[in-house]
Scaffold this motif. Sequence first.
Motif, PDB file in Angstrom:
ATOM      1  N   LEU A   1       4.524   3.877   3.514  1.00 52.61           N
ATOM      2  CA  LEU A   1       4.131   3.566   2.145  1.00 52.61           C
ATOM      3  C   LEU A   1       3.770   4.839   1.389  1.00 52.61           C
ATOM      4  CD1 LEU A   1       1.832   0.472   2.860  1.00 52.61           C
ATOM      5  CD2 LEU A   1       4.218   0.466   2.120  1.00 52.61           C
TER       6      LEU A   1
ATOM      7  N   LEU B   1       0.115   7.141   9.155  1.00 51.78           N
ATOM      8  CA  LEU B   1       0.615   6.235   8.122  1.00 51.78           C
ATOM      9  C   LEU B   1       1.905   5.609   8.620  1.00 51.78           C
ATOM     10  CD1 LEU B   1       0.015   8.819   5.293  1.00 51.78           C
ATOM     11  CD2 LEU B   1      -1.430   6.844   5.774  1.00 51.78           C
TER      12      LEU B   1
ATOM     13  N   ARG C   1       3.647   2.794   8.104  1.00 52.82           N
ATOM     14  CA  ARG C   1       4.540   1.904   7.357  1.00 52.82           C
ATOM     15  C   ARG C   1       5.436   2.643   6.363  1.00 52.82           C
ATOM     16  NH1 ARG C   1       1.838  -3.091   7.674  1.00 52.82           N
ATOM     17  NH2 ARG C   1       0.999  -3.207   9.786  1.00 52.82           N
TER      18      ARG C   1
ATOM     19  N   PRO D   1      -2.127  -0.961  11.395  1.00 55.04           N
ATOM     20  CA  PRO D   1      -2.453  -1.192   9.987  1.00 55.04           C
ATOM     21  C   PRO D   1      -1.729  -0.172   9.111  1.00 55.04           C
ATOM     22  CG  PRO D   1      -4.243  -0.038  11.070  1.00 55.04           C
ATOM     23  CD  PRO D   1      -3.260  -0.395  12.145  1.00 55.04           C
ATOM     24  N   PRO D   2      -1.720  -0.357   7.785  1.00 53.13           N
ATOM     25  CA  PRO D   2      -1.040   0.606   6.911  1.00 53.13           C
ATOM     26  C   PRO D   2      -1.547   2.028   7.071  1.00 53.13           C
ATOM     27  CG  PRO D   2      -1.564  -1.397   5.703  1.00 53.13           C
ATOM     28  CD  PRO D   2      -2.241  -1.516   7.033  1.00 53.13           C
ATOM     29  N   ILE D   3      -2.848   2.181   7.352  1.00 57.00           N
ATOM     30  CA  ILE D   3      -3.442   3.507   7.557  1.00 57.00           C
ATOM     31  C   ILE D   3      -4.330   3.461   8.780  1.00 57.00           C
ATOM     32  CG2 ILE D   3      -4.953   5.298   6.615  1.00 57.00           C
ATOM     33  CD1 ILE D   3      -4.213   4.386   3.831  1.00 57.00           C
TER      34      ILE D   3
ATOM     35  N   SER E   1       0.856   4.515  -5.406  1.00 54.00           N
ATOM     36  CA  SER E   1       0.444   5.041  -4.110  1.00 54.00           C
ATOM     37  C   SER E   1      -1.066   4.962  -3.985  1.00 54.00           C
ATOM     38  CB  SER E   1       0.915   6.490  -3.957  1.00 54.00           C
ATOM     39  OG  SER E   1       0.389   7.295  -4.997  1.00 54.00           O
ATOM     40  N   GLU E   2      -1.517   4.806  -2.758  1.00 50.29           N
ATOM     41  CA  GLU E   2      -2.936   4.666  -2.487  1.00 50.29           C
ATOM     42  C   GLU E   2      -3.555   6.041  -2.262  1.00 50.29           C
ATOM     43  OE1 GLU E   2      -6.456   2.488  -2.016  1.00 50.29           O
ATOM     44  OE2 GLU E   2      -4.453   1.822  -2.617  1.00 50.29           O
TER      45      GLU E   2
ATOM     46  N   GLN F   1       4.547  -2.580  13.407  1.00 51.53           N
ATOM     47  CA  GLN F   1       3.911  -3.755  12.833  1.00 51.53           C
ATOM     48  C   GLN F   1       2.571  -4.069  13.492  1.00 51.53           C
ATOM     49  OE1 GLN F   1       4.860  -5.349  10.077  1.00 51.53           O
ATOM     50  NE2 GLN F   1       6.494  -3.819   9.929  1.00 51.53           N
TER      51      GLN F   1
END
Length: 254
Positions: free
Chosen positions: A19, A15, A17, A77-79, A2-3, A74
């Motif tokens: 992830l 957030l 996506r 962005p991821p964050i 995990s980021e 989509q």
Amino acid sequence: MSEPILLRAGDCFILPRGLPFQLTTDLSLKPVHYTIALSRLNSHSALPAMSEGTRYMAGGFFGFTGSHAEMLLQSLPPIVHIRRESDRDAMRWSLERLREELRDPQPGGSLIAQQLAYMMLIQALRLHLASATQAGGGWLSALTDKHMSLAISSVHNNPGHPWTLEALAARVGMSRSVFALRFRQTVGATPMEYLTRWRMLLAADRLKNSTDGLSTIARSLGYESESAFGKAFRRVMGRSPRQYTRSNQVQLIP
């Protein structure tokens, strides 16, 4: 893996996506799984009152249904990180009001809290799009362009209309060539590619969630024959409408 996301006072994150991630105010701290942190929180029979200057964190999630929800997710962005103080100020009223509704429940409070959450999501997306650092194209970015936004909303509102490149260009008051070039540069696809993909996402949603037959779906989306509709569906979705329907039926069997 995990980021890690470093938290600062007033920060706002989306957030989209799903992830895995870590939230921290100090990157040197050892991560604690949220289930452990939640159990510790729930073990306290009474939580201390928030005093002036107390920091707190609010979180939640939105569930999107339908195949076309992918177009929104989509496009992000991821964050999405709202960093600027002026942008955070724009969201602070909704967050403070939400805190009051949750801290002191009143009749209709759950409905007010839900609407405030929607406001915060939309405001965060607006701030993301307005940010000077916003880069790249896609459907969401195109909504900030009044001509492209009008073209996209026309397609979304009436997907079964016999749209042509000329008709869409005339709808937004642009020449055919200029409209085609700007749409591709902004959205990342030609107008007709976008139209077909939108129709097929709607079709996939109806195949999954309705009892409409192929001919009914095809006609409602501007196709005169099942054959033409089937070819377009396979080209976009990678399988025929019947294969798509069967695969979703199998997934629903316990």
